[in-house]
Enzyme design. Structure first.
Site, PDB file in Angstrom:
ATOM      1  N   GLY A   1       0.797  -1.232   0.000  1.00 24.30           N
ATOM      2  CA  GLY A   1       0.000   0.000   0.000  1.00 24.30           C
ATOM      3  C   GLY A   1       0.820   1.267   0.000  1.00 24.30           C
ATOM      4  O   GLY A   1       1.541   1.560  -0.945  1.00 24.30           O
TER       5      GLY A   1
ATOM      6  N   ILE B   1       3.442   2.155   1.695  1.00 24.70           N
ATOM      7  CA  ILE B   1       4.890   2.121   1.978  1.00 24.70           C
ATOM      8  C   ILE B   1       5.653   2.167   0.649  1.00 24.70           C
ATOM      9  O   ILE B   1       5.433   1.318  -0.208  1.00 24.70           O
ATOM     10  CB  ILE B   1       5.304   0.831   2.728  1.00 24.70           C
ATOM     11  CG1 ILE B   1       4.456   0.624   3.981  1.00 24.70           C
ATOM     12  CG2 ILE B   1       6.784   0.844   3.052  1.00 24.70           C
ATOM     13  CD1 ILE B   1       4.730  -0.711   4.696  1.00 24.70           C
TER      14      ILE B   1
ATOM     15  N   ASP C   1      -2.803 -13.207  -1.776  1.00 27.32           N
ATOM     16  CA  ASP C   1      -2.475 -11.802  -1.998  1.00 27.32           C
ATOM     17  C   ASP C   1      -1.057 -11.495  -1.484  1.00 27.32           C
ATOM     18  O   ASP C   1      -0.254 -10.877  -2.185  1.00 27.32           O
ATOM     19  CB  ASP C   1      -3.523 -10.926  -1.282  1.00 27.32           C
ATOM     20  CG  ASP C   1      -3.241  -9.439  -1.425  1.00 27.32           C
ATOM     21  OD1 ASP C   1      -3.539  -8.887  -2.493  1.00 27.32           O
ATOM     22  OD2 ASP C   1      -2.701  -8.842  -0.480  1.00 27.32           O
TER      23      ASP C   1
ATOM     24  N   LYS D   1       2.413 -10.437  -3.678  1.00 31.58           N
ATOM     25  CA  LYS D   1       3.252  -9.286  -3.344  1.00 31.58           C
ATOM     26  C   LYS D   1       4.687  -9.736  -3.047  1.00 31.58           C
ATOM     27  O   LYS D   1       5.649  -9.074  -3.434  1.00 31.58           O
ATOM     28  CB  LYS D   1       2.668  -8.552  -2.142  1.00 31.58           C
ATOM     29  CG  LYS D   1       1.335  -7.868  -2.458  1.00 31.58           C
ATOM     30  CD  LYS D   1       0.608  -7.481  -1.187  1.00 31.58           C
ATOM     31  CE  LYS D   1      -0.658  -6.689  -1.445  1.00 31.58           C
ATOM     32  NZ  LYS D   1      -1.508  -6.580  -0.251  1.00 31.58           N
TER      33      LYS D   1
HETATM   34  N1  HSE Z   1      -6.500  -6.671   0.219  1.00 35.45           N
HETATM   35  C1  HSE Z   1      -5.211  -6.064   0.298  1.00 35.45           C
HETATM   36  C2  HSE Z   1      -4.742  -6.124   1.738  1.00 35.45           C
HETATM   37  C3  HSE Z   1      -5.270  -4.659  -0.183  1.00 35.45           C
HETATM   38  O1  HSE Z   1      -5.573  -6.391   2.621  1.00 35.45           O
HETATM   39  O2  HSE Z   1      -3.559  -5.939   1.991  1.00 35.45           O
HETATM   40  C4  HSE Z   1      -3.945  -4.012  -0.382  1.00 35.45           C
HETATM   41  O3  HSE Z   1      -3.184  -4.633  -1.385  1.00 35.45           O
END
Ligand code: HSE
Length: 416
Positions: A130, A132, A197, A201
């Site tokens: 996000g 950062i 997720d 990342k």
């Molecule tokens: N769904 C993701 C999270 C949103 O909770 O980190 C940010 O990438």
């Protein structure tokens, strides 16, 4: 005057729109020219009829959609149709800023090549952690280092849920609902809670940090759906918290990468990161251990990264690199270091034999932590590597078929 096409106007898209208006004057001043959002592509136009700038909204992606556009901000999420739209933009030489981790984790290499071939920039700061600024930092500010380890919390939703379960004894479903209402979770929160997720990342960050490609699906991934209140109570009683930890390690030939719930000391750097905050701890040969933390999810923190990416392209006169193309790398299956593991055994009613535990796990390395309830026993065991613990667990289960077992790595070594 520069024109932006905004693809998507959900949580993040509306955040970009809002931030753009809020800081418009200072943004234009810093850039030395005026930049405007001139079209906004959405799926369902009727939802936006009350918007003051409704005339900018469209639900039609025409073949000349980018004709009078300089920059494209893609915040639709998911691979399709974002992939097609981003590819078309780059092929037309338009600079693209995206927050789409699914897209970058799956197609980042290919899209970076297309960007370079068309003299365009593809920036994706918002796709990891996000607000950062970790992508630019790894790509540019830490470029003089050889990086060999990343330890991180990369998903705000799961960190929020685990924090609420720990702090307020909240149940999992209520905490997830709150995370959804706050706009942290994905449209389908399965990818948050299953760890996908965070793994996407981690693969993006790992590629930039080690210059090696690891497909996110090859990362060993475990989500938080199996973490229950008793695990959290056990952790708490030993001064630990449970966090969804993403880590990768490069030994010069192989990469180990995993996303898994783990015990971290509550006063460690990672242990102090709660709610929707993320953290990234990087080990570089020159800088040593360096820590970044901040809001990893939510509309404005993500919008901050997107606007930063946009301004970077303008201020640096398009010189921002899309990151060099990395090679594929073999992966290790096991955490190769000695560490402690928390093991929890549960029986359906019969008391668990402590002798059986001592017979299976090396007795001198086992500390039983709670003997009040012999149907639910937690203990900490030291293991020379992850293979040891996996082998012992398989062996134990083979001899004790009536028991269920789970185990968590204990991170002791990340900055106390
Ligand atoms: N769904 C993701 C999270 C949103 O909770 O980190 C940010 O990438």
């Amino acid at each position: 005057l520069k024109h932006i096409a905004l693809l998507g106007h959900g949580v993040v898209g509306s955040g970009v729109h809002e931030l753009f208006h809020k800081n418009r004057e200072s943004i234009n001043e810093k850039l030395g020219e005026e930049v405007i959002i001139s079209k906004i592509l959405v799926r369902n136009l009727s939802k936006y009829s009350e918007e003051p700038e409704f005339k900018k909204f469209t639900d039609t992606f025409t073949s000349d959609f980018y004709a009078d556009v300089d920059f494209v901000i893609e915040v639709m999420g998911s691979i399709s149709p974002a992939y097609e739209y981003v590819k078309k933009a780059l092929e037309a030489g338009k600079h693209v800023i995206t927050a789409n981790k699914d897209l970058i984790a799956e197609k980042g290499e290919e899209l970076s090549k297309i960007a370079t071939a068309n003299n365009a920039v593809l920036n994706f700061e918002a796709s990891v952690a996000g607000g950062i600024p970790i992508i630019k930092t790894v790509k540019e500010s830490l470029a003089g280092n050889t990086i060999d380890r990343i330890t991180a919390i990369l998903n705000g939703t799961t960190n929020f849920i685990l924090s609420k379960m720990y702090e307020d004894d909240m149940d999992y479903d209520t905490a997830l609902k709150l995370a959804q209402e706050a706009g942290f979770a994905e449209a389908n929160p399965t990818s948050d809670v299953m760890g996908y997720d965070a793994a996407r990342k981690l693969s993006i960050l790992t590629r930039l940090a080690f210059d090696k490609v690891i497909p996110w699906k090859k990362i060993s991934i475990q989500g938080i759906t199996g973490v229950d209140r008793r695990d959290i109570q056990f952790a708490k009683s030993q001064k630990y918290k449970i966090k969804l930890v993403a880590t990768s390690f490069y030994n010069g030939s192989h990469i180990y990468a995993t996303v898994q719930p783990a015990f971290v000391h509550r006063s460690s750097v990672i242990g102090k990161i709660d709610n929707e905050f993320n953290t990234v701890v990087i080990n570089g040969d020159a800088v040593g251990e360096i820590v970044f933390s901040g809001k990893g999810a939510g509309r404005l923190p993500t919008a901050s990264a997107i606007l930063g990416d946009l301004m970077d392209i303008i201020i640096n006169k398009k010189k921002t690199s899309s990151g060099q193309l990395a090679e594929k790398c073999e992966m290790m299956n096991y955490w190769p270091f000695e560490c402690n593991w928390f093991v929890r055994l549960k029986s359906k009613g019969d008391p668990i034999s402590i002798d059986n535990i001592f017979n299976c796990f090396d007795q001198s390395e086992v500390q039983i932590k709670d003997l009040k309830d012999l149907t639910d026993v937690g203990f900490i065991v030291k293991a020379q590597d992850e293979k040891y613990i996996k082998d012992r667990v398989m062996d134990f289960l083979a001899h004790n078929t009536n028991l269920s077992i789970k185990y968590y790595k204990i991170f002791e070594d990340v900055m106390k």
